[in-house]
Design an enzyme around this catalytic site. Structure first.
Site, short mmCIF file in Angstrom:
data_model
loop_
_atom_site.label_atom_id
_atom_site.label_comp_id
_atom_site.label_asym_id
_atom_site.label_seq_id
_atom_site.Cartn_x
_atom_site.Cartn_y
_atom_site.Cartn_z
CG ASP A 13 6.25 4.75 -1.68
OD1 ASP A 13 5.33 5.12 -2.44
OD2 ASP A 13 6.05 4.06 -0.66
CE LYS A 16 6.12 4.51 -8.73
NZ LYS A 16 6.71 4.21 -7.42
N GLY A 40 0.71 6.45 -4.53
CA GLY A 40 0.71 7.84 -4.09
C GLY A 40 1.93 8.48 -4.71
CG HIS A 41 2.78 8.22 -8.39
ND1 HIS A 41 2.70 7.79 -9.69
CD2 HIS A 41 2.99 7.09 -7.65
CE1 HIS A 41 2.84 6.47 -9.72
NE2 HIS A 41 3.00 6.03 -8.49
CD GLN A 224 1.24 -0.12 -7.34
OE1 GLN A 224 0.93 -0.55 -8.43
NE2 GLN A 224 0.58 0.89 -6.79
P1 GDP Z 1 6.41 7.64 -5.90
O1 GDP Z 1 5.31 6.80 -5.38
O2 GDP Z 1 7.48 6.82 -6.55
O3 GDP Z 1 5.94 8.75 -6.79
O4 GDP Z 1 7.11 8.30 -4.63
P2 GDP Z 1 6.35 8.98 -3.38
O5 GDP Z 1 5.81 10.27 -3.81
O6 GDP Z 1 5.42 8.02 -2.72
O7 GDP Z 1 7.57 9.13 -2.37
C1 GDP Z 1 8.72 9.86 -2.70
C2 GDP Z 1 8.87 11.00 -1.68
O8 GDP Z 1 10.16 11.57 -1.79
C3 GDP Z 1 7.91 12.15 -1.92
O9 GDP Z 1 7.63 12.77 -0.71
C4 GDP Z 1 8.71 13.09 -2.83
O10 GDP Z 1 8.28 14.43 -2.71
C5 GDP Z 1 10.08 12.92 -2.26
N1 GDP Z 1 11.20 13.05 -3.19
C6 GDP Z 1 11.27 12.71 -4.50
N2 GDP Z 1 12.53 12.88 -4.96
C7 GDP Z 1 13.26 13.36 -3.93
C8 GDP Z 1 14.64 13.70 -3.76
O11 GDP Z 1 15.47 13.59 -4.66
N3 GDP Z 1 15.03 14.13 -2.52
C9 GDP Z 1 14.15 14.23 -1.47
N4 GDP Z 1 14.61 14.66 -0.31
N5 GDP Z 1 12.85 13.92 -1.60
C10 GDP Z 1 12.42 13.47 -2.80
P1 IMO Z 2 3.56 3.89 -5.43
O1 IMO Z 2 3.04 3.92 -6.83
C1 IMO Z 2 4.68 1.48 -1.97
C2 IMO Z 2 2.38 -2.20 -1.30
C3 IMO Z 2 1.50 -2.25 -0.07
C4 IMO Z 2 1.53 -3.75 0.22
C5 IMO Z 2 1.54 -4.36 -1.19
C6 IMO Z 2 0.15 -4.78 -1.68
O2 IMO Z 2 3.22 5.08 -4.61
O3 IMO Z 2 5.02 3.57 -5.42
P2 IMO Z 2 -2.00 -3.45 -2.50
O4 IMO Z 2 -2.78 -2.35 -1.86
O5 IMO Z 2 -1.42 -3.10 -3.82
O6 IMO Z 2 -2.75 -4.75 -2.55
O7 IMO Z 2 -0.77 -3.71 -1.49
O8 IMO Z 2 2.06 -3.36 -2.04
N1 IMO Z 2 2.12 -1.03 -2.18
C7 IMO Z 2 2.95 0.03 -2.28
N2 IMO Z 2 4.07 0.33 -1.60
N3 IMO Z 2 4.25 2.29 -2.95
C8 IMO Z 2 3.14 1.98 -3.66
O9 IMO Z 2 2.74 2.68 -4.74
C9 IMO Z 2 2.40 0.83 -3.30
N4 IMO Z 2 1.26 0.26 -3.75
C10 IMO Z 2 1.11 -0.88 -3.06
O10 IMO Z 2 2.04 -1.50 0.99
O11 IMO Z 2 2.75 -4.09 0.82
MG MG Z 3 4.27 6.48 -3.56
#
Ligand code: GDP
Ligand code: IMO
Ligand code: MG
Length: 423
Positions: A13, A16, A40-41, A224
């Protein structure tokens, strides 16, 4: 070089999805190499927010090829839902999304097994996303899994029935009642294969090799984060795949000689979902402030994310094992009203100061902080590095000096446009 790798350097999170979407115009192909619907990207443009789980984050660029690699695990039901959302937006993903024939399939019983294993663990649970990730990779390594190529095979139904029967035996041992849920899940799963079958199934190793020979450039997208890696995360609180740069080579079938940049995404603070060590976790008002201002709720499960200060011990470890060439720093805009920002520069473990990551996941770690001055200014509208407040530039400089790595991208908001590139 022809293949750049982009991955998370913390516990996932990091942002990415957003950064992949922003840099996709520089590449011909975006390819996911591991993980599955546990990811969840999120990405944002034109005021709309999208969350992708299995599909690479380059999909919104219609002229770019997107590949789901052999290292990814696919739940056809979730895949179908993701495709439907893209089609509704006017995209035609069958044109530019290819899937490895070797990618493994998440069966309905993999999800049930995930739930059964987690509930058996009680307080020791990993906090899995319950998407069936662990059990699917377990079948892969046990050589009992099913792959995308199987859905085109005349033996498909037999293989499926055999595997489901094996899973039912385990579920019975766990006294996990599946009788009500499984028939409906099974029906939906089979129906969703129709969507999967419409996509071009490829051997990504051949296709990528040919692309590279033609002069095309590839971005390998990780899911991840490094601290959730099966080998190098705080085992057993990890995911079941290799989230590190090396995973890109096995997860797509790439020749390492073609590797170029390895871009590491770093959130300006840390978050973690699920159980496991988190040395800089904050349980106070500051932690809550980061969660609320950063909207730190899981993009896949909606769970509140644990929040804490940036951890340079963990970050340096992640930089080392990935061979990171460039950092993209995200979400510093979330910290715009802090007087002081702490950065963890060492740990105290059993009374000893160390800058190494402990291997055991049950040791007490006390973080040692270096306090830096906050910038106390909204940076979300800044378009160039020069416009950023001096205190934030000092914060960037501190991280660069400590890590010996260039921060070449600074993200100051979720939207595509809120991105500063440094030459
Ligand atoms: P990922 O799994 O690495 O793709 O990240 P996620 O999408 O799960 O979580 C990142 C969250 O931060 C999402 O809600 C993005 O829309 C948000 N986000 C990404 N870059 C920025 C940033 O520079 N500033 C803020 N405020 N939000 C961001
Ligand atoms: P993105 O790509 C954050 C965490 C879960 C749990 C551990 C194992 O959005 O960054 P799993 O379902 O893979 O067996 O869970 O890894 N986890 C993540 N945490 N972002 C993710 O993906 C994750 N995918 C798995 O919360 O602790
Ligand atoms: Mg994510």
């Amino acid at each position: 070089m022809k293949i750049d790798i982009l991955l998370g350097l913390q516990w996932g999170d990091e942002g990415k999805g957003k950064i992949v979407d922003v840099v996709t115009p520089n590449y011909d192909v975006v390819a996911r190499f591991q993980g599955g619907p546990n990811a969840g990207h999120s990405l944002e443009f034109n005021g709309i927010r999208h969350v992708l789980h299995i599909i690479p984050s380059g999909i919104f660029h219609k002229d770019k090829i997107n590949i789901i690699g052999n290292g990814v695990v696919i739940d056809p039901v979730i895949f179908e839902e993701e495709i439907a959302a893209l089609v509704e937006m006017g995209l035609t993903p069958t044109d530019n999304l290819y899937i490895s024939k070797k990618a493994h399939l998440i069966l309905p019983t993999h999800r049930l097994l995930d739930a059964a294993y987690e509930s058996k663990k009680g307080n020791a649970k990993i906090g899995s996303t319950l998407k069936g990730i662990g059990p699917t990779y377990t079948d892969k390594t046990a050589r009992t899994g099913m792959r995308v190529c199987d859905i085109f095979s005349p033996n498909f139904q037999d293989k499926y029935d055999n595997l489901i029967a094996q899973h039912k035996e385990i579920l019975d041992q766990y006294h996990f009642d599946y009788s009500e849920r499984l028939p409906e899940m099974d029906k939906k799963w089979h129906a969703s294969l129709e969507t999967l079958r419409k996509f071009k199934a490829i051997d990504s190793e051949y296709v990528l090799y040919d692309y590279i020979k033609e002069g095309k450039t590839v971005l390998a997208e990780g899911a991840q984060g490094t601290l959730l890696d099966l080998e190098f995360g705080a085992y057993p609180f990890v995911t079941s795949s290799n989230t590190i740069a090396a995973g890109a080579f096995t997860g797509l079938g790439l020749d390492p000689h073609f590797a170029g940049k390895v871009i590491g995404i770093v959130k300006a603070y840390c978050t973690r979902v699920g159980s496991g060590p988190f040395p800089t976790e904050l349980f106070d008002a500051t932690g809550n402030q980061l969660r609320e201002q950063g909207n730190e709720y899981g993009a896949t499960t909606g769970r509140p994310r644990r929040c804490g200060w940036l951890d340079l011990v963990a970050l340096k470890y992640a930089l080392m094992i990935n061979g990171i060439t460039d950092i993209a720093l995200t979400k510093a805009d979330v910290m715009s009203n802090f007087d002081t920002i702490n950065i963890c520069t060492a740990y105290r473990v059993n009374g000893e100061v160390t800058t190494q990551m402990p291997t055991a996941s049950d040791v007490e770690i006390e973080p040692i902080y270096t306090p830096l001055q906050g910038w106390k200014e909204d940076i979300s509208q800044c378009k160039t590095y020069e416009e950023l407040p001096q205190a934030f530039k000092d914060y960037i400089q501190f991280i660069e000096d400590q890590t010996n790595t260039k921060i070449s991208i600074v993200s100051v908001g979720p939207d595509r446009d809120a991105t500063i590139f440094r030459s």
